[in-house]
Design a protein around this motif. Structure first.
Motif, short mmCIF file in Angstrom:
data_model
loop_
_atom_site.label_atom_id
_atom_site.label_comp_id
_atom_site.label_asym_id
_atom_site.label_seq_id
_atom_site.Cartn_x
_atom_site.Cartn_y
_atom_site.Cartn_z
N ARG A 87 -18.41 6.58 -2.15
CA ARG A 87 -18.32 5.61 -2.89
C ARG A 87 -17.25 5.62 -3.68
O ARG A 87 -16.61 6.66 -4.08
CB ARG A 87 -19.43 5.72 -3.92
CG ARG A 87 -19.51 4.75 -5.23
CD ARG A 87 -20.91 4.62 -5.95
NE ARG A 87 -21.87 4.65 -5.04
CZ ARG A 87 -22.85 3.45 -4.31
NH1 ARG A 87 -21.97 2.60 -4.43
NH2 ARG A 87 -23.75 3.80 -3.82
N SER A 111 -29.52 1.79 -2.58
CA SER A 111 -29.94 2.35 -1.15
C SER A 111 -29.07 2.23 -0.14
O SER A 111 -28.77 2.85 0.89
CB SER A 111 -31.40 1.85 -0.75
OG SER A 111 -31.08 0.53 -0.55
N LEU A 165 -25.64 3.32 0.27
CA LEU A 165 -24.92 4.18 0.75
C LEU A 165 -25.75 5.25 1.48
O LEU A 165 -25.50 5.87 2.63
CB LEU A 165 -24.31 4.97 -0.56
CG LEU A 165 -23.33 6.36 -0.24
CD1 LEU A 165 -22.28 6.09 -1.09
CD2 LEU A 165 -24.11 7.64 -0.11
N ASP A 166 -26.97 5.70 0.86
CA ASP A 166 -27.77 6.57 1.64
C ASP A 166 -28.39 5.92 3.18
O ASP A 166 -28.15 6.97 4.03
CB ASP A 166 -29.20 6.77 0.76
CG ASP A 166 -28.92 7.57 -0.37
OD1 ASP A 166 -27.88 8.32 -0.44
OD2 ASP A 166 -29.70 7.64 -1.28
N ILE A 167 -28.75 4.70 3.31
CA ILE A 167 -28.83 4.00 4.64
C ILE A 167 -27.67 4.34 5.56
O ILE A 167 -27.91 4.80 6.70
CB ILE A 167 -29.28 2.67 4.46
CG1 ILE A 167 -30.46 2.70 3.59
CG2 ILE A 167 -29.29 2.14 5.90
CD1 ILE A 167 -31.06 1.40 3.34
N ASP A 195 -25.13 6.33 5.22
CA ASP A 195 -25.05 7.89 5.46
C ASP A 195 -25.88 8.30 6.59
O ASP A 195 -25.45 9.37 7.44
CB ASP A 195 -25.26 8.55 4.28
CG ASP A 195 -24.50 10.03 4.22
OD1 ASP A 195 -23.49 9.97 4.68
OD2 ASP A 195 -25.12 10.95 3.77
N ARG A 196 -27.16 7.76 6.46
CA ARG A 196 -28.04 8.29 7.75
C ARG A 196 -27.64 7.83 9.17
O ARG A 196 -28.09 8.46 10.26
CB ARG A 196 -29.35 7.93 7.38
CG ARG A 196 -30.05 8.94 6.34
CD ARG A 196 -31.53 8.72 6.06
NE ARG A 196 -32.04 7.46 6.03
CZ ARG A 196 -32.02 6.73 4.65
NH1 ARG A 196 -31.97 7.48 3.81
NH2 ARG A 196 -32.39 5.58 4.54
#
Length: 102
Positions: A77, A62, A64-66, A68-69
């Motif tokens: 990556r 998680s 990268l997604d966190i 990114d937001r």
């Protein structure tokens, strides 16, 4: 030296930064803090690069997604590589995604 660091050089040259961090437990707080510190000094962060590690922990699912937001810049990556050819290919992919037209 005792009075200046790389951030001072980047400010003086007006060049953006690439923040590079090892993906794993703790990367969220470290990266968010580093980005905030860069912004406070007037530095633009062009992108955040999360580097995979061979001993990855469950947080990589998680992170990268966190980031990114939560960040205004791209979060990319960079894979764990074991050869120079893989390193060159991965590096070119990152450069392609962060390159700006003159």
């Amino acid at each position: 030296d005792d009075a200046r660091d790389i951030a001072d050089l980047c400010v003086a040259l007006a060049i953006p930064l690439l923040l590079v961090a090892r993906d794993g437990l703790g990367v969220l707080s470290h990266t968010l803090t580093a980005h905030e510190a860069a912004a406070a000094r007037g530095l633009e962060v062009l992108a955040v690069i999360l580097v995979d590690a061979p001993d990855a922990d469950p947080s990589i699912v998680s992170n990268l997604d966190i980031l990114d937001r939560r960040l205004p810049c791209p979060v990319l990556r960079f894979p764990w590589v074991s050869s120079e050819a893989q390193l060159a290919a991965a590096g070119e992919a990152i450069l392609t995604r962060t390159r700006r037209d003159p």
